[in-house]
Design an enzyme around this catalytic site. Structure first.
Site, short mmCIF file in Angstrom:
data_model
loop_
_atom_site.label_atom_id
_atom_site.label_comp_id
_atom_site.label_asym_id
_atom_site.label_seq_id
_atom_site.Cartn_x
_atom_site.Cartn_y
_atom_site.Cartn_z
N HIS A 13 -1.16 7.25 6.08
CA HIS A 13 -0.14 6.78 7.03
C HIS A 13 0.94 7.85 7.17
CE1 HIS A 13 1.58 5.56 3.17
NE2 HIS A 13 2.72 5.22 3.74
N HIS B 35 1.65 4.89 -5.36
CA HIS B 35 2.83 5.08 -6.21
C HIS B 35 2.64 4.51 -7.61
CE1 HIS B 35 5.71 6.38 -3.04
NE2 HIS B 35 4.92 5.67 -2.26
N ASP C 45 6.47 10.95 2.53
CA ASP C 45 6.00 11.17 1.15
C ASP C 45 4.47 11.11 1.04
OD1 ASP C 45 6.29 8.36 1.65
OD2 ASP C 45 6.15 7.97 -0.49
N HIS C 46 3.79 11.01 2.18
CA HIS C 46 2.32 11.07 2.19
C HIS C 46 1.79 12.24 3.02
CE1 HIS C 46 1.61 7.22 0.07
NE2 HIS C 46 2.87 7.08 0.43
N HIS D 277 4.20 8.14 6.70
CA HIS D 277 5.43 8.34 5.90
C HIS D 277 5.46 9.74 5.27
CE1 HIS D 277 6.43 3.78 5.40
NE2 HIS D 277 6.91 4.29 6.50
N ASP E 136 -0.19 2.80 0.25
CA ASP E 136 0.94 1.88 0.15
C ASP E 136 0.61 0.49 0.67
OD1 ASP E 136 2.13 4.10 -0.82
OD2 ASP E 136 3.68 4.28 0.72
N HIS F 197 2.39 -2.37 6.02
CA HIS F 197 3.40 -1.43 5.51
C HIS F 197 3.84 -0.52 6.66
CE1 HIS F 197 5.33 1.39 2.76
NE2 HIS F 197 4.58 2.36 3.24
#
Ligand code: ZN
Length: 255
Positions: free
Chosen positions: A56, A171, A60-61, A58, A133, A114
Protein backbone atom coordinates in the site's frame (compact mmCIF):
# COMPACT_ATOMS: atom_id res chain seq x y z
CA UNK A 1 14.64 -26.20 -3.01
CA UNK A 2 12.57 -24.36 -0.44
CA UNK A 3 12.30 -20.58 -0.50
CA UNK A 4 14.20 -18.67 2.16
CA UNK A 5 12.59 -15.82 4.07
CA UNK A 6 14.49 -13.23 6.11
CA UNK A 7 12.90 -10.89 8.67
CA UNK A 8 14.65 -7.77 9.98
CA UNK A 9 13.69 -4.41 11.53
CA UNK A 10 13.26 -1.20 9.50
CA UNK A 11 12.49 2.36 10.71
CA UNK A 12 11.17 2.38 14.31
CA UNK A 13 8.82 -0.61 14.25
CA UNK A 14 8.38 -1.79 10.63
CA UNK A 15 9.46 -5.21 9.45
CA UNK A 16 11.65 -5.74 6.40
CA UNK A 17 11.14 -9.02 4.54
CA UNK A 18 13.15 -10.75 1.83
CA UNK A 19 11.93 -13.88 0.10
CA UNK A 20 14.56 -15.71 -1.96
CA UNK A 21 14.20 -18.44 -4.57
CA UNK A 22 17.37 -20.61 -4.48
CA UNK A 23 16.49 -22.20 -7.85
CA UNK A 24 16.59 -18.94 -9.85
CA UNK A 25 18.33 -16.62 -7.30
CA UNK A 26 15.38 -14.23 -7.57
CA UNK A 27 14.79 -12.18 -4.42
CA UNK A 28 11.82 -10.00 -3.54
CA UNK A 29 11.50 -7.41 -0.81
CA UNK A 30 7.96 -7.18 0.50
CA UNK A 31 7.51 -3.42 0.85
CA UNK A 32 10.49 -1.12 1.21
CA UNK A 33 10.24 0.95 4.39
CA UNK A 34 13.81 2.25 3.90
CA UNK A 35 16.65 1.17 1.62
CA UNK A 36 19.65 0.80 3.99
CA UNK A 37 18.57 -2.21 6.11
CA UNK A 38 17.25 -3.98 2.99
CA UNK A 39 20.57 -3.48 1.16
CA UNK A 40 22.41 -4.67 4.29
CA UNK A 41 20.28 -7.82 4.49
CA UNK A 42 20.81 -8.52 0.77
CA UNK A 43 24.57 -8.09 1.07
CA UNK A 44 24.70 -10.29 4.17
CA UNK A 45 23.08 -13.11 2.14
CA UNK A 46 24.82 -12.40 -1.16
CA UNK A 47 21.43 -11.93 -2.86
CA UNK A 48 20.44 -9.46 -5.60
CA UNK A 49 17.08 -7.74 -5.45
CA UNK A 50 14.86 -8.62 -8.44
CA UNK A 51 11.43 -7.50 -7.21
CA UNK A 52 9.71 -5.22 -4.72
CA UNK A 53 6.17 -6.22 -3.81
CA UNK A 54 4.34 -3.17 -2.45
CA UNK A 55 1.25 -3.60 -0.28
CA UNK A 56 0.00 0.00 0.00
CA UNK A 57 0.98 3.61 -0.52
CA UNK A 58 1.96 4.64 3.04
CA UNK A 59 5.42 6.17 3.20
CA UNK A 60 6.72 3.65 5.75
CA UNK A 61 6.10 0.92 3.13
CA UNK A 62 7.43 2.66 -0.01
CA UNK A 63 10.09 5.07 1.31
CA UNK A 64 12.98 2.90 0.08
CA UNK A 65 11.61 2.04 -3.38
CA UNK A 66 13.33 4.78 -5.45
CA UNK A 67 16.80 4.07 -4.04
CA UNK A 68 16.45 0.28 -4.38
CA UNK A 69 15.19 0.60 -7.95
CA UNK A 70 18.12 2.84 -8.87
CA UNK A 71 20.60 0.43 -7.31
CA UNK A 72 19.22 -2.91 -8.56
CA UNK A 73 16.96 -2.02 -11.50
CA UNK A 74 14.39 -4.33 -9.89
CA UNK A 75 10.77 -4.71 -10.92
CA UNK A 76 8.30 -2.85 -8.72
CA UNK A 77 4.88 -4.48 -8.25
CA UNK A 78 2.10 -2.43 -6.64
CA UNK A 79 -1.66 -2.17 -6.30
CA UNK A 80 -3.68 -0.08 -8.71
CA UNK A 81 -3.85 3.54 -7.58
CA UNK A 82 -7.00 4.02 -5.57
CA UNK A 83 -6.09 7.27 -3.84
CA UNK A 84 -2.41 8.15 -3.82
CA UNK A 85 0.05 7.49 -6.63
CA UNK A 86 2.94 5.14 -5.94
CA UNK A 87 6.02 6.10 -7.99
CA UNK A 88 8.41 3.86 -9.98
CA UNK A 89 5.87 1.05 -10.53
CA UNK A 90 6.38 -1.51 -13.33
CA UNK A 91 3.41 -3.79 -12.75
CA UNK A 92 -0.02 -3.02 -11.28
CA UNK A 93 -1.87 -5.95 -9.77
CA UNK A 94 -5.41 -6.67 -8.63
CA UNK A 95 -7.31 -9.34 -6.70
CA UNK A 96 -6.61 -12.86 -7.97
CA UNK A 97 -3.51 -11.95 -9.99
CA UNK A 98 -0.59 -14.34 -9.60
CA UNK A 99 2.91 -12.94 -9.95
CA UNK A 100 6.24 -14.74 -10.20
CA UNK A 101 9.35 -14.12 -8.15
CA UNK A 102 11.73 -16.38 -10.04
CA UNK A 103 9.91 -19.70 -9.79
CA UNK A 104 7.93 -18.67 -6.68
CA UNK A 105 4.27 -17.79 -7.10
CA UNK A 106 2.51 -15.03 -5.15
CA UNK A 107 -1.24 -14.62 -5.20
CA UNK A 108 -2.67 -11.12 -4.76
CA UNK A 109 -5.56 -10.53 -2.37
CA UNK A 110 -7.18 -7.11 -2.21
CA UNK A 111 -7.56 -6.35 1.51
CA UNK A 112 -8.80 -2.74 1.71
CA UNK A 113 -9.73 -0.90 4.89
CA UNK A 114 -6.46 0.43 6.34
CA UNK A 115 -6.07 2.07 2.92
CA UNK A 116 -8.25 1.59 -0.15
CA UNK A 117 -5.32 0.25 -2.20
CA UNK A 118 -4.06 -2.29 0.37
CA UNK A 119 -3.19 -5.73 -1.02
CA UNK A 120 -1.71 -8.82 0.63
CA UNK A 121 0.58 -11.39 -1.00
CA UNK A 122 0.08 -15.13 -0.44
CA UNK A 123 2.86 -17.57 -1.35
CA UNK A 124 0.74 -20.75 -1.20
CA UNK A 125 3.59 -23.22 -1.76
CA UNK A 126 5.67 -21.54 0.93
CA UNK A 127 2.62 -21.22 3.24
CA UNK A 128 3.50 -17.56 3.75
CA UNK A 129 1.09 -14.62 4.03
CA UNK A 130 2.45 -11.07 3.80
CA UNK A 131 -0.43 -9.00 5.17
CA UNK A 132 1.38 -5.70 5.95
CA UNK A 133 -1.03 -3.34 7.76
CA UNK A 134 -4.22 -5.36 7.31
CA UNK A 135 -3.48 -8.09 9.86
CA UNK A 136 -0.97 -7.78 12.69
CA UNK A 137 -0.20 -10.46 15.24
CA UNK A 138 -3.04 -10.10 17.81
CA UNK A 139 -4.18 -6.95 16.02
CA UNK A 140 -5.13 -5.29 12.78
CA UNK A 141 -4.38 -2.01 11.06
CA UNK A 142 -6.23 1.19 11.81
CA UNK A 143 -9.07 1.85 9.39
CA UNK A 144 -7.92 5.09 7.75
CA UNK A 145 -9.46 5.10 4.26
CA UNK A 146 -12.03 2.30 4.23
CA UNK A 147 -14.97 1.38 6.44
CA UNK A 148 -15.21 -1.07 9.32
CA UNK A 149 -17.33 -3.58 7.34
CA UNK A 150 -14.78 -3.38 4.50
CA UNK A 151 -11.88 -4.09 6.88
CA UNK A 152 -13.78 -6.98 8.50
CA UNK A 153 -14.37 -8.50 5.03
CA UNK A 154 -10.64 -8.16 4.33
CA UNK A 155 -9.77 -9.97 7.57
CA UNK A 156 -12.16 -12.76 6.59
CA UNK A 157 -10.27 -13.18 3.29
CA UNK A 158 -7.12 -13.84 5.33
CA UNK A 159 -8.81 -15.96 8.00
CA UNK A 160 -9.83 -18.62 5.45
CA UNK A 161 -6.18 -19.40 4.73
CA UNK A 162 -4.96 -22.67 6.30
CA UNK A 163 -3.81 -22.83 9.94
CA UNK A 164 -0.27 -23.85 9.02
CA UNK A 165 0.35 -20.69 6.97
CA UNK A 166 2.70 -18.18 8.57
CA UNK A 167 1.77 -14.53 9.02
CA UNK A 168 4.38 -11.88 8.16
CA UNK A 169 2.91 -8.48 9.07
CA UNK A 170 3.99 -4.87 8.65
CA UNK A 171 4.83 -3.84 12.20
CA UNK A 172 6.16 -5.14 15.51
CA UNK A 173 3.09 -4.20 17.55
CA UNK A 174 2.45 -7.62 19.09
CA UNK A 175 3.17 -6.82 22.75
CA UNK A 176 0.88 -3.77 22.87
CA UNK A 177 -1.78 -5.64 20.89
CA UNK A 178 -1.74 -8.42 23.50
CA UNK A 179 -2.34 -5.92 26.32
CA UNK A 180 -5.48 -4.76 24.56
CA UNK A 181 -6.68 -8.25 23.57
CA UNK A 182 -6.41 -9.39 27.20
CA UNK A 183 -8.85 -6.65 28.26
CA UNK A 184 -11.46 -8.31 26.01
CA UNK A 185 -10.51 -11.97 26.47
CA UNK A 186 -8.82 -12.24 29.89
CA UNK A 187 -9.55 -15.98 30.10
CA UNK A 188 -8.31 -16.97 26.63
CA UNK A 189 -5.68 -19.65 27.41
CA UNK A 190 -4.09 -19.53 23.93
CA UNK A 191 -3.72 -15.76 24.29
CA UNK A 192 -2.04 -16.20 27.69
CA UNK A 193 0.41 -18.68 26.16
CA UNK A 194 1.15 -16.30 23.27
CA UNK A 195 1.67 -13.44 25.77
CA UNK A 196 4.32 -15.49 27.58
CA UNK A 197 6.01 -16.41 24.30
CA UNK A 198 6.04 -12.76 23.17
CA UNK A 199 7.55 -11.60 26.50
CA UNK A 200 10.33 -14.15 26.10
CA UNK A 201 10.98 -13.18 22.45
CA UNK A 202 11.02 -9.43 23.16
CA UNK A 203 13.29 -9.87 26.19
CA UNK A 204 15.72 -11.73 23.92
CA UNK A 205 15.48 -8.93 21.30
CA UNK A 206 13.81 -11.27 18.81
CA UNK A 207 10.86 -10.54 16.48
CA UNK A 208 7.45 -11.99 17.34
CA UNK A 209 6.96 -12.81 13.63
CA UNK A 210 6.27 -15.15 11.94
CA UNK A 211 3.34 -16.69 13.75
CA UNK A 212 0.99 -19.34 12.43
CA UNK A 213 -2.46 -18.33 11.25
CA UNK A 214 -3.84 -21.18 13.36
CA UNK A 215 -2.45 -19.44 16.44
CA UNK A 216 -3.83 -16.05 15.32
CA UNK A 217 -7.31 -17.53 14.85
CA UNK A 218 -7.25 -18.58 18.53
CA UNK A 219 -5.65 -15.43 19.95
CA UNK A 220 -6.34 -12.39 17.72
CA UNK A 221 -9.53 -10.79 19.01
CA UNK A 222 -9.97 -8.87 15.72
CA UNK A 223 -10.24 -12.19 13.86
CA UNK A 224 -12.70 -13.37 16.52
CA UNK A 225 -15.34 -10.65 16.23
CA UNK A 226 -17.93 -13.31 15.32
CA UNK A 227 -17.21 -15.43 18.43
CA UNK A 228 -20.18 -15.35 20.83
CA UNK A 229 -17.76 -15.05 23.78
CA UNK A 230 -16.31 -11.82 22.33
CA UNK A 231 -19.81 -10.37 21.82
CA UNK A 232 -20.63 -11.33 25.42
CA UNK A 233 -17.47 -9.66 26.73
CA UNK A 234 -18.45 -6.43 24.93
CA UNK A 235 -22.08 -6.77 26.12
CA UNK A 236 -23.12 -6.80 22.46
CA UNK A 237 -24.93 -10.15 22.23
CA UNK A 238 -26.88 -10.35 18.97
CA UNK A 239 -24.86 -7.63 17.21
CA UNK A 240 -23.37 -8.36 13.76
CA UNK A 241 -19.71 -9.29 13.41
CA UNK A 242 -18.81 -6.10 11.51
CA UNK A 243 -20.44 -4.03 14.26
CA UNK A 244 -18.48 -5.89 16.92
CA UNK A 245 -15.30 -5.52 14.89
CA UNK A 246 -15.95 -1.74 14.72
CA UNK A 247 -16.39 -1.56 18.51
CA UNK A 248 -13.11 -3.48 19.03
CA UNK A 249 -11.23 -1.22 16.63
CA UNK A 250 -12.59 1.95 18.26
CA UNK A 251 -11.71 0.72 21.75
CA UNK A 252 -8.19 -0.13 20.53
CA UNK A 253 -7.86 3.38 19.01
CA UNK A 254 -8.58 4.84 22.45
CA UNK A 255 -6.43 2.39 24.43
ZN1 ZN B 1 0.06 1.64 6.53
Amino acid sequence: MAAEIRTFPCLSDNFGYLIHDPATKATASVDAPEAAPIIKALEREGWTLTDILITHHHHDHVGGVAELKRKYGCRVVAPHDKTTKIADVDLRVAHGDVIKVGSLLARVLETPGHTLDHISYVFDNEKALFAADTLFSIGCGRVFEGTYPMMWESLLKLRVLPDDFNLYCGHEYTASNIKFAQTIEPDNAALKARAEEVSRLRAAGKPTIPVSLGNEKKTNVFLRADEPSVAASLRMKGAGAAEIFAELRERKNKS
